[in-house]
Design an enzyme around this catalytic site. Sequence first.
Site, PDB file in Angstrom:
ATOM      1  N   SER A  85       3.552   1.420   1.719  1.00  0.00           N
ATOM      2  CA  SER A  85       4.937   1.303   1.367  1.00  0.00           C
ATOM      3  C   SER A  85       5.386   0.172   1.976  1.00  0.00           C
ATOM      4  O   SER A  85       6.576  -0.713   1.589  1.00  0.00           O
ATOM      5  CB  SER A  85       5.780   2.585   1.202  1.00  0.00           C
ATOM      6  OG  SER A  85       5.568   2.995   2.620  1.00  0.00           O
ATOM      7  N   ASP A 131      -2.815  -5.444   3.466  1.00  0.00           N
ATOM      8  CA  ASP A 131      -1.679  -4.809   2.561  1.00  0.00           C
ATOM      9  C   ASP A 131      -0.777  -5.861   2.179  1.00  0.00           C
ATOM     10  O   ASP A 131      -0.472  -5.900   1.011  1.00  0.00           O
ATOM     11  CB  ASP A 131      -1.208  -3.868   3.734  1.00  0.00           C
ATOM     12  CG  ASP A 131      -1.710  -2.806   4.200  1.00  0.00           C
ATOM     13  OD1 ASP A 131      -3.026  -2.894   3.992  1.00  0.00           O
ATOM     14  OD2 ASP A 131      -1.332  -1.864   5.049  1.00  0.00           O
TER      15      ASP A 131
HETATM   16  C1  GLA Z   1      -3.338  -0.413   7.763  1.00  0.00           C
HETATM   17  C2  GLA Z   1      -3.219  -1.896   7.949  1.00  0.00           C
HETATM   18  C3  GLA Z   1      -4.208  -2.752   7.485  1.00  0.00           C
HETATM   19  C4  GLA Z   1      -5.632  -2.232   7.696  1.00  0.00           C
HETATM   20  C5  GLA Z   1      -5.580  -0.653   7.302  1.00  0.00           C
HETATM   21  C6  GLA Z   1      -6.934  -0.368   7.788  1.00  0.00           C
HETATM   22  O1  GLA Z   1      -3.098  -0.172   6.266  1.00  0.00           O
HETATM   23  O2  GLA Z   1      -1.778  -2.163   7.826  1.00  0.00           O
HETATM   24  O3  GLA Z   1      -4.055  -3.998   7.935  1.00  0.00           O
HETATM   25  O4  GLA Z   1      -5.871  -2.566   8.990  1.00  0.00           O
HETATM   26  O5  GLA Z   1      -4.640   0.109   7.929  1.00  0.00           O
HETATM   27  O6  GLA Z   1      -8.115  -0.880   6.805  1.00  0.00           O
END
Ligand code: GLA
Length: 388
Positions: free
Chosen positions: A127, A173
């Site tokens: 989110s 993300d």
């Molecule tokens: C979180 C982080 C990402 C990634 C994931 C694990 O979502 O924001 O950058 O490292 O964990 O894959």
Amino acid sequence: MVEIESVRSRFIKHFDGKTGNIYAAPGRINLIGEHTDYNGGFVFPGAVDKGVVAEMRINGTEDTVMAYAIDLKDRVDFHLNDPAGPRTSWARYIYGMALEMRKLGVPVKGFNIAFSGDVPLGAGMSSSAAMESCFACGLNDLFGENKVSLWYMVLAGQATEHNYCGVNCGIMDQFASVFGKAGCLMRLDCRSREFEYFPFKPDGYRLVLLDSVVKHQLAGSPYNDRRNSCENVVKHIAKHHPEGKFETLRDCTWEQLEEVKAEVGEEDYRRAKFVLGEKDRVLAVCEALNEGDYERVGELMYQTHEGLSKDYEVSCEELDFLNDIAKENGVTGSRIMGGGFGGCTINLVRNDLYRQFIVDAKKRFNEKYGHEPKVYDVVIGDGARKLC
Ligand code: GLA
């Protein structure tokens, strides 16, 4: 996605009655490739049909931001030129994005913003990236003539996490939230930033998330610890090989990891071992997808879960339990998704097993933990955009 009208009515009500522009950005799923992004490896995410919708309008002040979080019914006003920024955690995403966009040359001044989201919080569906990309898209449009490229919007979102929110995350993300495309997963090489869209239509299967509704806290944090472990192993390997160039675990081989096993300690060794394995698994999944071999994709997902649980230690009892239920129901693949420490499992399940799996998971989880997991059918949607 949140209805435009519900955001607009609050924007009008809480500010001066005028309307602004409306922007949206999604959360994400990740088929495989966990904790590989900050190690220069590969990830396999896609944007979802849930996200953040924000209405934004320039308010004519030098640096006053008036912000309203619709879902929390919370109003925070702050100044962009105040070096401390707001304390409220959701407002820090707005403050951080505005300052990061300024660093990229966008002359951000005062604005009003109201936003709402439907990415379940703490589910590991990011989110926070949805907020960052949505605000980036709005600020770029309102103040920057859309001159900031998509990649720089991704990096500004990541920098916001690092500099204002205390999470040393990778780029998966924000990348997924900005570059997402309906119906497609994306394989991203986090070192070169090259990526490919993979249309994802698994004939006879579907993807479903089971949300344990156990919340994780990434800031300050076990997440950053994992990253430090990986960086520590790289430093040790680099010392043994002064001739080489070692930036992340991506540059390291299994043999090199074995060489430093004794000096880095058991915990860091196990964490690095998971990351090297995960790098290989993403590539194996790509091959399996190209061959339409979903059973193989599923096997690799189970291996990832095992590694995340035993070696990387980012699982928890509830997620391991959901993973066991998946196995017992003959689900093709299942694993923790996202950073871990709670949140969801992602499950690749044959259509004919889907119903029974969901019924059984709800029942047994409820018996054990006193509440049912939430069920989200995955719909792969588009990335950040202006709606109107
Ligand atoms: C979180 C982080 C990402 C990634 C994931 C694990 O979502 O924001 O950058 O490292 O964990 O894959």
